[in-house]
Design a protein around this motif. Structure first.
Motif, short mmCIF file in Angstrom:
data_model
loop_
_atom_site.label_atom_id
_atom_site.label_comp_id
_atom_site.label_asym_id
_atom_site.label_seq_id
_atom_site.Cartn_x
_atom_site.Cartn_y
_atom_site.Cartn_z
N SER A 398 38.48 -23.00 23.18
CA SER A 398 37.56 -22.50 24.22
C SER A 398 37.94 -23.09 25.57
O SER A 398 37.93 -22.40 26.59
CB SER A 398 36.11 -22.86 23.89
N GLU A 399 38.29 -24.39 25.58
CA GLU A 399 38.65 -25.04 26.85
C GLU A 399 39.92 -24.42 27.44
O GLU A 399 40.02 -24.20 28.65
CB GLU A 399 38.90 -26.55 26.62
N VAL A 400 40.89 -24.16 26.56
CA VAL A 400 42.17 -23.62 27.04
C VAL A 400 41.97 -22.22 27.63
O VAL A 400 42.48 -21.90 28.71
CB VAL A 400 43.21 -23.62 25.90
N VAL A 401 41.21 -21.37 26.93
CA VAL A 401 41.02 -20.01 27.46
C VAL A 401 40.23 -20.09 28.77
O VAL A 401 40.50 -19.35 29.73
CB VAL A 401 40.30 -19.09 26.45
N HIS A 402 39.29 -21.01 28.84
CA HIS A 402 38.50 -21.19 30.06
C HIS A 402 39.43 -21.52 31.23
O HIS A 402 39.30 -20.97 32.33
CB HIS A 402 37.49 -22.32 29.83
N ARG A 403 40.39 -22.41 31.01
CA ARG A 403 41.36 -22.74 32.07
C ARG A 403 42.15 -21.50 32.46
O ARG A 403 42.45 -21.28 33.63
CB ARG A 403 42.33 -23.82 31.59
N GLY A 404 42.50 -20.69 31.46
CA GLY A 404 43.26 -19.46 31.75
C GLY A 404 42.46 -18.53 32.64
O GLY A 404 43.00 -17.92 33.58
N ILE A 405 41.16 -18.42 32.36
CA ILE A 405 40.30 -17.56 33.19
C ILE A 405 40.30 -18.09 34.62
O ILE A 405 40.37 -17.33 35.59
CB ILE A 405 38.88 -17.49 32.58
N GLU A 406 40.29 -19.40 34.76
CA GLU A 406 40.33 -19.99 36.11
C GLU A 406 41.63 -19.60 36.83
O GLU A 406 41.61 -19.25 38.01
CB GLU A 406 40.22 -21.52 36.03
N VAL A 407 42.75 -19.63 36.10
CA VAL A 407 44.03 -19.31 36.73
C VAL A 407 44.04 -17.86 37.22
O VAL A 407 44.61 -17.55 38.26
CB VAL A 407 45.20 -19.58 35.75
N LEU A 408 43.38 -16.97 36.49
CA LEU A 408 43.34 -15.56 36.93
C LEU A 408 42.29 -15.33 38.02
O LEU A 408 42.16 -14.22 38.53
CB LEU A 408 43.07 -14.63 35.74
N GLY A 409 41.52 -16.36 38.35
CA GLY A 409 40.52 -16.22 39.41
C GLY A 409 39.44 -15.21 39.00
O GLY A 409 39.11 -15.08 37.82
N GLY A 410 38.92 -14.47 39.99
CA GLY A 410 37.86 -13.48 39.69
C GLY A 410 38.34 -12.45 38.70
O GLY A 410 37.58 -11.98 37.84
N ASN A 411 39.63 -12.10 38.79
CA ASN A 411 40.18 -11.12 37.84
C ASN A 411 40.05 -11.60 36.40
O ASN A 411 39.98 -10.79 35.48
CB ASN A 411 41.66 -10.87 38.15
N GLY A 412 40.03 -12.91 36.23
CA GLY A 412 39.92 -13.47 34.88
C GLY A 412 38.60 -13.16 34.22
O GLY A 412 38.49 -13.24 32.99
N THR A 413 37.61 -12.82 35.01
CA THR A 413 36.29 -12.55 34.43
C THR A 413 36.09 -11.06 34.14
O THR A 413 35.05 -10.66 33.64
CB THR A 413 35.17 -12.99 35.39
N ILE A 414 37.07 -10.25 34.49
CA ILE A 414 36.91 -8.79 34.35
C ILE A 414 37.39 -8.35 32.96
O ILE A 414 38.53 -8.61 32.58
CB ILE A 414 37.67 -8.05 35.48
N GLU A 415 36.51 -7.63 32.29
CA GLU A 415 36.74 -7.32 30.87
C GLU A 415 38.04 -6.57 30.62
O GLU A 415 38.75 -6.87 29.67
CB GLU A 415 35.58 -6.50 30.32
N ASP A 416 38.36 -5.56 31.47
CA ASP A 416 39.54 -4.76 31.13
C ASP A 416 40.78 -5.17 31.93
O ASP A 416 41.82 -4.53 31.84
CB ASP A 416 39.26 -3.26 31.30
N PHE A 417 40.67 -6.26 32.71
CA PHE A 417 41.84 -6.70 33.48
C PHE A 417 42.83 -7.45 32.60
O PHE A 417 44.04 -7.31 32.73
CB PHE A 417 41.37 -7.59 34.64
N SER A 418 42.28 -8.27 31.71
CA SER A 418 43.14 -9.05 30.80
C SER A 418 42.35 -9.29 29.51
O SER A 418 41.14 -9.10 29.49
CB SER A 418 43.51 -10.40 31.43
N PRO A 419 43.01 -9.75 28.45
CA PRO A 419 42.26 -10.03 27.21
C PRO A 419 41.47 -11.34 27.27
O PRO A 419 40.79 -11.68 26.30
CB PRO A 419 43.35 -10.10 26.15
N LEU A 420 41.57 -12.09 28.38
CA LEU A 420 40.99 -13.43 28.37
C LEU A 420 39.48 -13.46 28.09
O LEU A 420 39.02 -14.33 27.32
CB LEU A 420 41.31 -14.17 29.68
N PRO A 421 38.67 -12.56 28.67
CA PRO A 421 37.24 -12.62 28.32
C PRO A 421 37.00 -12.46 26.80
O PRO A 421 36.19 -13.15 26.22
CB PRO A 421 36.63 -11.45 29.10
N ARG A 422 37.77 -11.56 26.20
CA ARG A 422 37.62 -11.36 24.74
C ARG A 422 38.09 -12.60 23.98
O ARG A 422 37.44 -13.05 23.03
CB ARG A 422 38.40 -10.12 24.30
#
Ligand SMILES: Cc1cc2nc3c(=O)[nH]c(=O)nc-3n(C[C@H](O)[C@H](O)[C@H](O)COP(=O)(O)OP(=O)(O)OC[C@H]3O[C@@H](n4cnc5c(N)ncnc54)[C@H](O)[C@@H]3O)c2cc1C
Length: 567
Positions: A398-422
Motif C-alpha cells: 500500500s505504501e509503495v503504490v501510494h508513493r507511485g500515485i504521488e509521482v503521477l501527481g493529480g493524474n495519479g488519482t484519476i481512475e482511467d489515467f493509470s492502473p494505480l488507483p486500482r
C-alpha cells in the motif's frame, strides 16, 4: 489545433510502458537465480517470459475494460424462467482474462521443487495487474487442490482433482474458501456454521449457517470450515468440508447468496454473503482436524501467494511511476531530474526488491517442502515467514503504490489515467484478507513461544550473513549489531506474557526487515549482480535497520542515483 507538448509526453509515456513484465523486471531473474541456481532452467524462463507478454498484451487490457466500465460481477438469484440458480454474471472481458491466465498453466504447476517457483513466478507476473478478479480464484483453487491431494479420499480426488488442474478456463473447476462469519474473521474459533451427518449417505454431511465473506462466490467447489455437531468449542472442534455448488448442474446445493459486497478493491471478484441451508458436504480429511487442514493447506497457500500478489502490485506500480517520471516534464526538466521524485522512485524500487527477495526465500522453503526435502529448520523458518512475510509485504505494497500515485501527481488519482488507483485499492484489501496484521503477529508470537521459532530465525540469519560478499561488510555489521540487540529484547517479550502485543509487532517488523535485508544481500553477493544490487541492499539497510538521528539528512540519499540505474 497543434498538439499540446504535455499530451505528446503522455503519449510517449504510454508507448514506453512494458510489453513484457518478465523482461521488464530483471530482479525476478536475479532473485530466482540466487535461490534456485541452475534449477532456474531456460524452459522455466521461456514459460515466464511468454506469460509476461500475455499479461501485458491480453490480461491487462481486459482487466482495464472491466474496471473502467465498472462492469463488476452481478448476482442473478433466479434465471429468466424463474429457476433458483444463484448465477453470477461476469463481463466477457473478465472471461477473456481468465482464459489467458488459466492457459498459462498456473493451476497445473507440479507440486515439486521447480513447480513451486513456476507457480510463484506466474502468479507474480499476473499480479502486475492487481487482483483483477483472477488472483483470488487462482489462489483458492490451488489451496483446495493441495488440501485434496494431501487429505482427500480417493473418490474425492478422482472426482475433482482433474477439473482443478485444468488449463482451459471454460471447463476448469474453480475453488473458494469460506471461514469468516459475521462475528469475526480473526476469531475463527467462534464460528457457528453447523455440520450434521447426512441421514442417508454414509460419508456425507449437511451444512447450515451463514458465511459473511465468501469470495469466488461463483466457484464450482466451496471449501467451508464448519463445526460438526457435538464438537468441542474453539478451533479444535472444526471440520473442513467440500461443498459442490450444484448436484445437478443447475440448482444450488443448499445455499442462497444474500448479496454481493460492494468493496473498496478487488472489485472484479465476486465476494458474497452466503446462507447454507442443508448443503451436501464431504469432509476433507478427519472431521476433527479441519482447522489444521485449513491452516496448513488453504491459509498457508494463500499467505504465500498473497505476498507474491503484493510484490507484483508493487512492481507494477514502480514500472508505471518510473516510466511516467522519465516522460513527464515540469519547470523545464523531466520530473525524474528532481531529487524529491528520485527518492520516491528509489524507495519504491528498494521495497519492491526486498519483497521479491524475501518472498523468493519463502518460495524456496515451500519448494523444499513440496519436493519432500525440507529439514526441521526449513519447516520452522517456513512457519515463521509465511505469516511475518505476508504481514510486512502487504503493508509495504500500500505504501509503495501510494508513493507511485504521488509521482503521477493529480493524474495519479484519476481512475482511467493509470492502473494505480486500482492497484492501491487492491493492496489495501490484500492487507486484511488471509489474516490481518495483528492476527499474523499474534500467530508468530504464539509459534515463537511454542516452537522456539525465533531461535531458528536468528541462527539462520547469522549463518546467511557469513556468506555475504565482503563489499557489503558495513551492511552486514549493521544488521548483526541490530540482531544482537534485538534477540534478547524479543525473547523477553515472548517470555513475558504481560507485555503488550504491540511491542512484539514492532520487534517482529524489525526482525522481518533484517531478514529481507539478508535476502537482498544474498542477491547482491551473487556473481551476476553488480553496483545496483549492492546499492539496493545498502539503501534498504540504512532505511530500516541503521540507527539514525532524526535531525540528520537521511543517510540513504547518496544511494538514490545508484539504485535507479536501469540495467
Ligand atoms: C474483499 C475481502 C474478501 C474476503 N474474502 C474472504 C473469503 O473468501 N473467505 C473468508 O473466509 N474470508 C474472507 N474475507 C475475510 C477476511 O479474511 C477477514 O476480513 C479477516 O480475516 C479479518 O476479519 P474481520 O474482518 O472479521 O476483522 P475482525 O476480526 O473484526 O478484526 C478487526 C480488527 O481487530 C484486530 N484484532 C482482532 N483480534 C485481535 C487480537 N487478538 N489482537 C489484536 N488485534 C486484533 C484485527 O487485526 C483487525 O484490525 C475477505 C475479506 C475481504 C476484505
Amino acid at each position: 489545433m497543434a498538439e499540446q507538448p504535455g499530451r505528446e509526453e503522455l503519449l510517449r509515456w504510454r508507448a514506453a510502458k512494458p510489453s513484457n513484465y518478465f523482461d521488464a523486471v530483471p530482479e525476478l531473474t536475479a532473485s530466482f537465480e540466487a535461490w534456485m541456481g541452475p534449477k532456474f532452467t531456460l524452459a522455466l524462463r521461456d514459460k515466464l517470459s511468454n506469460f509476461g507478454a500475455v499479461v501485458a498484451a491480453e490480461i491487462e487490457p481486459a482487466v482495464r475494460i472491466v474496471e473502467s466500465n465498472r462492469e463488476f460481477p452481478k448476482l442473478h438469484s433466479y434465471d429468466e424462467l424463474g429457476q433458483h440458480v444463484e448465477h453470477i454474471e461476469f463481463h466477457p472481458a473478465h472471461d477473456d482474462a481468465a482464459r489467458a491466465a488459466w492457459a498459462s498453466g498456473v493451476l497445473a504447476t507440479p507440486r515439486t521443487y521447480e513447480g513451486a517457483f513456476e507457480l510463484a513466478g506466474l502468479f507474480f507476473l499476473l499480479s502486475h495487474v492487481g487482483e483483477g478478479g483472477l488472483g483470488c480464484p487462482i489462489v483458492c483453487t490451488i489451496g483446495l487442490r493441495r488440501a485434496l491431494e494431501t487429505h482427500g479420499t480417493k473418490s474425492l480426488k478422482e472426482r475433482y482433482l482433474p477439473g482443478l488442474l485444468e488449463t482451459d478456463a471454460d471447463t476448469a473447476l474453480r475453488g473458494s474458501q469460506f471461514l469468516t462469519e459475521v462475528q469475526g474473521g480473526s476469531d475463527v474459533g467462534g464460528l457457528t456454521t453447523l455440520a450434521t451427518p447426512d441421514d442417508a449417505l454414509p460419508d456425507a454431511w449437511r451444512l447450515s449457517g451463514e458465511k459473511w465473506f465468501c469470495s469466488v462466490a461463483d466457484a464450482d467447489l466451496f471449501t467451508v470450515v464448519a463445526r460438526p455437531v457435538g464438537a468441542a468449542a474453539g478451533t479444535k472442534g472444526l471440520g473442513c468440508f467440500l461443498v459442490p455448488r450444484s448436484l445437478d448442474g443447475v440448482t444450488p446445493n443448499g445455499f442462497r447468496i444474500r448479496r454481493l459486497k460492494d468493496k473498496l478493491g478487488t472489485r472484479g471478484l465476486a465476494s458474497g454473503e452466503i446462507d447454507f441451508e442443508g448443503a451436501l458436504a464431504y469432509p476433507i480429511g478427519e472431521v476433527d482436524k479441519g482447522f489444521h487442514i485449513a491452516v496448513t493447506e488453504l491459509l498457508n497457500t494463500s499467505r504465500w501467494l498473497n505476498a507474491w500478489g503484493s510484490t507484483g502490485i508493487m512492481s507494477g506500480a514502480f514500472l508505471e511511476a518510473s516510466t511516467f517520471a522519465r516522460h513527464r516534464s515540469a519547470f523545464g526538466h523531466s520530473i525524474d531530474f528532481y531529487d524529491g521524485v528520485r527518492e520516491q522512485l528509489a524507495l519504491m524500487k528498494v521495497e519492491t526488491a526486498a519483497a521479491l527477495a524475501s518472498t523468493t526465500g519463502l518460495t524456496e522453503l515451500v519448494a523444499r517442502i513440496d519436493g519432500g526435502n525440507a529439514s526441521a529448520d526449513d519447516l520452522a523458518l517456513h512457519r515463521f515467514l509465511i505469516n511475518a512475510n505476508k504481514y510486512v509485504t502487504s503493508i509495504t505494497a500500500s505504501e509503495v503504490v501510494h508513493r507511485g500515485i504521488e509521482v503521477l501527481g493529480g493524474n495519479g488519482t484519476i481512475e482511467d489515467f493509470s492502473p494505480l488507483p486500482r492497484l492501491y485499492r487492491d493492496a489495501v484489501v490484500f492487507e486484511s484478507w488471509e489474516g490481518t496484521h495483528n492476527v499474523l503477529c499474534a500467530q508468530v508470537r504464539r509459534d515463537c513461544a511454542k516452537f522456539g521459532l525465533s531461535h531458528v530465525v536468528f541462527q539462520w540469519l547469522q549463518s546467511e550473513l557469513l556468506d555475504v560478499a565482503p563489499w557489503l561488510s558495513t551492511e552486514v555489521d549493521t544488521v548483526l549489531t541490530l540482531l544482537n540487540q534485538l534477540e534478547p529484547a524479543l525473547n523477553k517479550t515472548i517470555d513475558n506474557s504481560s507485555e503488550l502485543d504491540a511491542t512484539f509487532r514492532h520487534q517482529l517488523t524489525v526482525l522481518t526487515r533484517a531478514l529481507q535485508a539478508t535476502c537482498l544481500m544474498r542477491i547482491a553477493s551473487s556473481p551476476s549482480s553488480g553496483e545496483v544490487e549492492k546499492a539496493v541492499a545498502s539503501l534498504f539497510v540504512r532505511l530500516h535497520l541503521a540507527p539514525r538521528a532524526l535531525s540528520e539528512k537521511p543517510t540513504w540519499l547518496p544511494l538514490v542515483d545508484a539504485v535507479l540505474v536501469v540495467k
